[in-house]
Design an enzyme around this catalytic site. Structure first.
Site, mmCIF file in Angstrom:
data_model
loop_
_atom_site.group_PDB
_atom_site.id
_atom_site.type_symbol
_atom_site.label_atom_id
_atom_site.label_comp_id
_atom_site.label_asym_id
_atom_site.label_seq_id
_atom_site.Cartn_x
_atom_site.Cartn_y
_atom_site.Cartn_z
ATOM 1 N N LYS A 1 0.857 -1.187 0.000
ATOM 2 C CA LYS A 1 0.000 0.000 0.000
ATOM 3 C C LYS A 1 0.891 1.235 0.000
ATOM 4 O O LYS A 1 1.813 1.331 0.806
ATOM 5 C CB LYS A 1 -0.891 0.000 1.239
ATOM 6 C CG LYS A 1 -1.889 1.147 1.274
ATOM 7 C CD LYS A 1 -2.643 1.234 2.581
ATOM 8 C CE LYS A 1 -3.481 0.005 2.800
ATOM 9 N NZ LYS A 1 -4.277 0.093 4.042
ATOM 10 N N CYS B 1 -3.309 11.855 -9.931
ATOM 11 C CA CYS B 1 -3.416 11.042 -11.152
ATOM 12 C C CYS B 1 -2.452 9.859 -11.130
ATOM 13 O O CYS B 1 -2.538 8.984 -11.980
ATOM 14 C CB CYS B 1 -3.152 11.893 -12.390
ATOM 15 S SG CYS B 1 -1.418 12.357 -12.649
ATOM 16 N N CYS C 1 -0.294 15.126 -6.162
ATOM 17 C CA CYS C 1 -0.765 14.400 -7.343
ATOM 18 C C CYS C 1 -1.930 13.479 -6.984
ATOM 19 O O CYS C 1 -1.898 12.780 -5.977
ATOM 20 C CB CYS C 1 0.390 13.567 -7.914
ATOM 21 S SG CYS C 1 -0.077 12.532 -9.308
ATOM 22 N N HIS D 1 -0.452 15.227 -15.071
ATOM 23 C CA HIS D 1 -1.887 14.987 -15.264
ATOM 24 C C HIS D 1 -2.377 15.591 -16.582
ATOM 25 O O HIS D 1 -3.327 15.093 -17.167
ATOM 26 C CB HIS D 1 -2.683 15.541 -14.075
ATOM 27 C CG HIS D 1 -2.486 17.004 -13.835
ATOM 28 N ND1 HIS D 1 -1.535 17.499 -12.975
ATOM 29 C CD2 HIS D 1 -3.107 18.072 -14.380
ATOM 30 C CE1 HIS D 1 -1.584 18.833 -12.970
ATOM 31 N NE2 HIS D 1 -2.538 19.193 -13.837
ATOM 32 N N CYS E 1 2.613 16.870 -7.277
ATOM 33 C CA CYS E 1 2.199 17.025 -8.673
ATOM 34 C C CYS E 1 3.340 17.644 -9.472
ATOM 35 O O CYS E 1 3.975 18.599 -9.027
ATOM 36 C CB CYS E 1 0.971 17.937 -8.742
ATOM 37 S SG CYS E 1 0.474 18.396 -10.402
HETATM 38 S S1 FES Z 1 -2.212 15.411 -10.489
HETATM 39 FE FE1 FES Z 1 -0.754 13.920 -11.005
HETATM 40 S S2 FES Z 1 0.838 15.069 -11.877
HETATM 41 FE FE2 FES Z 1 -0.630 16.520 -11.352
#
Ligand code: FES
Length: 118
Positions: free
Chosen positions: A65, A84, A82, A97, A93
């Protein structure tokens, strides 16, 4: 002497025809039931994970996890995290994304935490 019908078919021929028809009907019914059973199994019971989409494609795949924790005091005035799972600086981030959204039609973006301005 075997009784002959007007059509030329004997009673024995009709019995064979009826038996063949019943056999075909039984096989069709069994095949249909097997197909429905297989689809129900795949939908509700199968633990096969090959076809389910993963969110995390490459971050800490050796961990069971992935968890990150930060103290609020260490966040500073603004932190961008982040969501994504494509960032090279994960959990922060890095803008990846945007490419992910362009390639997939998705609409994910970062979590931004900032200090309220007084
Ligand atoms: S939300 Fe994943 S790189 Fe920006």
């Amino acid at each position: 002497m075997v009784a002959e019908r007007p059509s030329g078919l004997r009673a024995h021929d009709l019995e064979l025809f009826a038996a063949g028809f019943e056999w075909i009907a039984a096989v069709s019914l069994a095949a249909g039931a097997a197909a429905v059973g297989y689809l129900a199994y795949k939908k509700f019971l199968s633990k096969d994970k090959c076809c389910k989409a993963m969110v995390n494609l490459h971050i800490q795949k050796d961990n069971p996890k992935v968890v990150h924790a930060f103290d609020m005091e260490d966040l500073g005035d603004k932190a961008v995290y982040c969501r994504c799972w494509r960032s090279k600086k994960f959990p922060l981030c890095d803008g990846s994304h945007t490419q992910h959204n362009d390639e997939t039609g998705d609409n994910v973006g970062p979590l931004i935490i900032k200090r309220k301005e007084a």
